[in-house]
Design a protein around this motif. Structure first.
Motif, PDB file in Angstrom:
ATOM      1  N   SER A  79       0.827  -1.215   0.000  1.00  0.00           N
ATOM      2  CA  SER A  79       0.000   0.000   0.000  1.00  0.00           C
ATOM      3  C   SER A  79       0.856   1.258   0.000  1.00  0.00           C
ATOM      4  O   SER A  79       0.524   2.243  -0.669  1.00  0.00           O
ATOM      5  N   LYS A  83       0.854   4.074  -2.864  1.00  0.00           N
ATOM      6  CA  LYS A  83       0.631   5.482  -2.505  1.00  0.00           C
ATOM      7  C   LYS A  83       1.665   6.380  -3.181  1.00  0.00           C
ATOM      8  O   LYS A  83       1.333   7.441  -3.718  1.00  0.00           O
ATOM      9  N   GLN A  87       0.940   9.322  -5.775  1.00  0.00           N
ATOM     10  CA  GLN A  87       1.394  10.700  -5.543  1.00  0.00           C
ATOM     11  C   GLN A  87       2.218  11.226  -6.710  1.00  0.00           C
ATOM     12  O   GLN A  87       2.192  12.417  -7.003  1.00  0.00           O
TER      13      GLN A  87
END
Length: 132
Positions: A79, A83, A87
């Motif tokens: 995860s 992420k 981003q």
């Protein structure tokens, strides 16, 4: 845009400002900084594999439940990598019930390809002192 999101390749207020190709013009300081954030996200083998798995998936998206078993890493670690890719603007996600589904952002992958591609028919620049 949240404070955690990165400005990606000159995107301002949702409008992308395209960078010149590396082989056509030097990048300015801002462009190089923005592009470096994307390459940093891709600089990890796990993140590169995740992006590859997401981008190559038939149907254009994949559930996190199908990504996690491919790695000898914990779900929180996967995860975290996802992420960072998100981003950097390389992937997007959508929660459906318990699961999160990921898909590539084609505009970003196309933009990266454009930055790294020599215009058709143009020769590579000759280095100083190269034999003719």
């Amino acid at each position: 845009m949240s404070k955690q999101e990165l400005v990606v390749l000159g995107q301002t207020d949702g409008v992308a400002v395209c960078c010149p190709g590396l082989l056509t013009a030097p990048l300015n300081e801002d462009q190089a900084g923005e592009l470096a954030k994307v390459f940093k996200a891709l600089g990890d083998p796990v993140r590169l594999r995740l992006l590859s798995m997401i981008a190559s998936r038939a149907g254009g998206e994949i559930c996190v439940c199908d990504l996690t078993p491919a790695f000898d890493l914990s779900q929180p670690t996967i995860s975290h990598h996802l992420k960072l890719l998100k981003q950097a603007g390389l992937i997007d996600s959508e929660r459906r019930g318990t699961w999160v589904y990921y898909r590539p952002v084609p505009e970003m992958t196309d933009r990266l390809a454009g930055v790294l591609t020599r215009p058709t028919g143009e020769p590579l620049p000759q280095s100083a002192g190269a034999a003719s």
